[in-house]
Design an enzyme around this catalytic site. Structure first.
Site, PDB file in Angstrom:
ATOM      1  N   GLU A  33       0.816  -1.216   0.000  1.00  0.00           N
ATOM      2  CA  GLU A  33       0.000   0.000   0.000  1.00  0.00           C
ATOM      3  C   GLU A  33       0.847   1.262   0.000  1.00  0.00           C
ATOM      4  O   GLU A  33       0.553   2.231  -0.707  1.00  0.00           O
ATOM      5  CB  GLU A  33      -0.963   0.014   1.188  1.00  0.00           C
ATOM      6  CG  GLU A  33      -2.123  -0.975   1.062  1.00  0.00           C
ATOM      7  CD  GLU A  33      -1.743  -2.386   1.463  1.00  0.00           C
ATOM      8  OE1 GLU A  33      -0.618  -2.596   1.947  1.00  0.00           O
ATOM      9  OE2 GLU A  33      -2.593  -3.291   1.288  1.00  0.00           O
ATOM     10  N   HIS A  39     -11.172  -4.030   9.114  1.00  0.00           N
ATOM     11  CA  HIS A  39     -11.695  -3.901   7.751  1.00  0.00           C
ATOM     12  C   HIS A  39     -13.027  -3.144   7.730  1.00  0.00           C
ATOM     13  O   HIS A  39     -13.840  -3.360   6.840  1.00  0.00           O
ATOM     14  CB  HIS A  39     -11.898  -5.278   7.111  1.00  0.00           C
ATOM     15  CG  HIS A  39     -10.644  -6.018   6.813  1.00  0.00           C
ATOM     16  ND1 HIS A  39      -9.885  -6.609   7.794  1.00  0.00           N
ATOM     17  CD2 HIS A  39      -9.994  -6.260   5.648  1.00  0.00           C
ATOM     18  CE1 HIS A  39      -8.827  -7.190   7.234  1.00  0.00           C
ATOM     19  NE2 HIS A  39      -8.872  -6.988   5.947  1.00  0.00           N
TER      20      HIS A  39
END
Lengths: 332, 342
Positions: free
Chosen positions: A64, A133
């Site tokens: 990321e 998440h």
């Protein structure tokens, strides 16, 4: 001639916006984890790789920070990348590139460069994916000058705001609530934009202004429909952009209704509700208030796994109804 | 080989790389620029001591051959990302010292109009995408610039400078991996000056050589003596050829030394006076290059003196330019946060 308007899901609207942008401008390309043949974790990029090829729909490694940095570097040097985070939570891995680099590059270099990168963040709870998440971190990025942060709440806005973001010369962060991906609504074909920095009055009313973001807009509208039967007339303002925030629309609405409630999914404290409340407290609308401002936000906990607990951590329609009723009737 | 006749070429056949590759004029220009970097930093340091510059700065005195050697084969269109110790890179890539001084003095005529200072010095027109205050911050950005080059078929090569400290950042590993997977035209240049602030590479880094890490990303890892201009330029030349041919990235480890401390707060307690003295007296990159130029007959004593004098004039003029330039208006503090739109 007006463009054909169809019913599309929020995810389809985003996919169509990306396709339109790539058709119009060869500098536009997509990067992200598993966005190619897999189609993205939420099938937002879908089959775009078949149409635009692996050169323009680029699967990145699970990196990321590096991936965000590559997108920033590409934007800095003439491309128009759209970078998908698989989950908005993973922004935490890339904060360096977002906050220190993308946001500040133009300023640090005295206006010599722009960074026209778009980053997409699937956000929010309700999928049973638990604490890592399910977060809503938009206010984190909303705190950073140099970024623009948007939260489209409808398929129409999702397409139009994404196209506005691609055309924008500065970094635009798009927070997309995962539970909205399947929501349907009218979306015109072809190119159109919805301006960044403008709120939208989704329902006019006289008694109370509810400023809501993302998925909370629909919940506020559902609550408003119930409250209407009780004679409470709610105005729902869809904030749409949290940086730069549309002060005037909110101020004007509160001056009209004299009551303000903010509804958002992110953790309640130090968030968007605090900002909107302070904005009103500092404005000419303060004198118009007939009651204290109310904030409905997420609980001061991580998002739990158990579905009942998960629901209980974020505002639901009955919570909005109760809070609005109490606010209008002066019950505190 | 610009400017060198066949006879001259033959006479140079046994000399190190740069003396075969470049003309005498080009090599004298390199010496000029190495002095320019050295004197620029000394001028900046002195201005700081006299209170004309605030904040801090990270001097690369002792690393001039590394900056010049890497940039030697680059064209004006090629791009670099730089570091907090980036003054040398900036000058080597073609920046004017007067606008660099102006930036350090916080003036509107500076490269960043006084908004960036030493740690964000950039010269986008000459391909310097900017120094960076974050260790490793520029490495993925360079990979992104190389991706642009590949996608837009511009033929540009991108160099990412970073220090030994950055090789332990995640950004380094993520960036090298992506560059290798996508075969991008980028060159990773680790200027290993032995210390990440106070921590030696021996104490911070599991591999003996940072170039050893290249194997993990299937790219060539090259070690050069960063204080010998020709060695650095030769490695850079090969890496640029490889990048332009579409064969992908290279990691060059340029082993060097900074004469000064990490920044202005450094008390130099982590290294000995003897060590510093050894590098300054016996391995100074400018002295080494100057000696070679003389030995091989590219320059004589008066020629060197003329370069030193010309550099001194450019530095003095640059400082004067910075002093007399206007400061930004405080009412313009909010400029450049976003792109101004019609």
């Amino acid at each position: 001639m007006d463009a054909m308007v169809r019913e599309l899901s929020y995810a389809q609207a985003i996919q169509e916006a990306m396709a339109v942008a790539m058709d119009m401008d060869e500098r536009v390309f997509l990067m992200g984890e598993d966005i190619g043949v897999y189609g993205g974790a939420f099938q937002v990029t879908g089959d775009l790789v078949d149409r635009f090829g692996t050169e323009r729909v680029i699967d990145t490694p699970i990196s990321e920070l590096g991936g965000a940095g590559v997108a920033v570097g590409a934007a800095l040097t003439g491309m128009r990348p759209i970078f998908e985070f698989q989950f908005s939570d993973f922004a935490t891995l890339a904060m360096e590139q977002i906050v220190n680099q993308a946001a500040k590059m133009r300023f640090m270099l005295g206006g010599e460069v722009s960074v026209p990168v778009v980053m997409r963040f699937p956000a929010g709870s309700g999928t049973g994916a638990a604490a890592q998440h399910s977060q809503s971190l938009e206010a984190w990025l909303g705190h950073v000058p140099g970024l623009k942060v948007i939260q489209p709440a409808t398929p129409y806005d999702a397409k139009g705001m994404l196209l506005a973001a691609v055309a924008d010369p500065d970094p635009v962060m798009i927070f997309e609530h995962k539970l909205l991906y399947k929501a349907k609504g009218p979306v015109p074909e072809g190119y159109y934009t919805v301006p960044i920095g403008k709120a939208d009055i989704r329902r006019e009313g006289r008694d109370l202004t509810i400023v809501a973001t993302s998925i909370m807009v629909q919940k506020a509208l559902d609550a408003a429909a119930t409250l209407e039967a009780e004679g409470i007339d709610v105005e729902v303002v869809d904030l749409r952009t949290i940086r730069p925030m549309d002060r005037q629309t909110v101020v004007d609405s509160v001056k009209k209704t004299s009551r303000l409630m903010c509804v958002y999914e992110a953790v309640k404290t130090l968030g968007i509700g605090a900002e909107v409340s302070a904005m009103i407290a500092e404005s000419e609308a303060f004198d118009y208030l007939d009651a204290p401002i109310v904030r409905l936000g997420g609980a001061e906990t991580p998002i739990p796994y158990n579905p009942e607990l998960e629901k209980a951590t974020v505002p639901q329609v009955p919570d909005i109804i109760t809070a609005a009723r109490d606010l209008v009737k002066g019950v505190r | 080989m610009a400017g060198a006749s066949k006879a001259v070429a033959d006479s140079r056949a046994n000399l190190p790389f740069v003396y075969r590759q470049y003309s005498a004029e080009q090599l004298k220009q390199v010496l000029y620029k190495m002095y320019l970097i050295r004197r620029f930093e000394e001028g900046a340091e002195e201005s700081y001591m006299r209170g004309l510059i605030h904040g801090t700065m990270h001097l690369s005195i002792g690393q001039e051959a590394s900056a010049m050697g890497i940039c030697m084969p680059l064209g004006e269109d090629d791009q670099i990302t730089s570091t907090h110790r980036g003054h040398g890179h900036c000058i080597a890539k073609g920046a004017e010292v007067k606008r660099m001084f102006a930036e350090f003095f916080g003036k509107t005529t500076g490269y960043c109009k006084g908004r960036g200072g030493s740690m964000h010095i950039a010269d986008v027109a000459k391909g310097n995408l900017g120094a960076n205050g974050i260790v490793g911050g520029g490495i993925p950005i360079a990979v992104g610039a190389a991706l642009s080059s590949k996608m837009m078929k511009t033929g540009k090569v991108v160099v990412s400078f970073f220090g030994d400290g950055a090789n332990n950042e995640g950004a380094f590993h993520e960036a090298l991996n992506m560059a290798a997977v996508w075969k991008l035209p980028v060159i990773f240049v680790c200027e290993n000056n032995g210390y990440g602030m106070s921590t030696s590479t021996a104490r911070s880094t599991a591999v003996k050589n940072i170039a050893d890490r290249a194997a993990a990303y299937s790219m060539p890892g090259v070690i050069v003596n960063g204080n010998i201009f020709s060695e650095v330029a030769e490695a850079s030349h090969k890496a640029v050829e490889r990048a332009r041919a579409g064969e992908g990235p290279t990691l060059i480890e340029s082993k060097t030394y900074r004469h000064r401390g990490h920044s202005k707060s450094d008390r130099n307690r982590y290294r000995t006076k003897e060590e510093i003295e050894d590098w300054m007296s016996n391995r100074d990159p400018i002295t080494l290059f100057e000696n070679e130029l003389r030995e091989f007959g590219f320059i004589d004593g008066p020629g060197i003196e003329a370069i030193r004098e010309a550099v001194a004039r450019e530095i003095a003029d640059g400082i004067e330019f910075a002093k007399v330039s206007p400061s930004p208006d405080v009412r313009e503090t909010g400029n450049y946060v976003y792109t101004e739109q019609a």
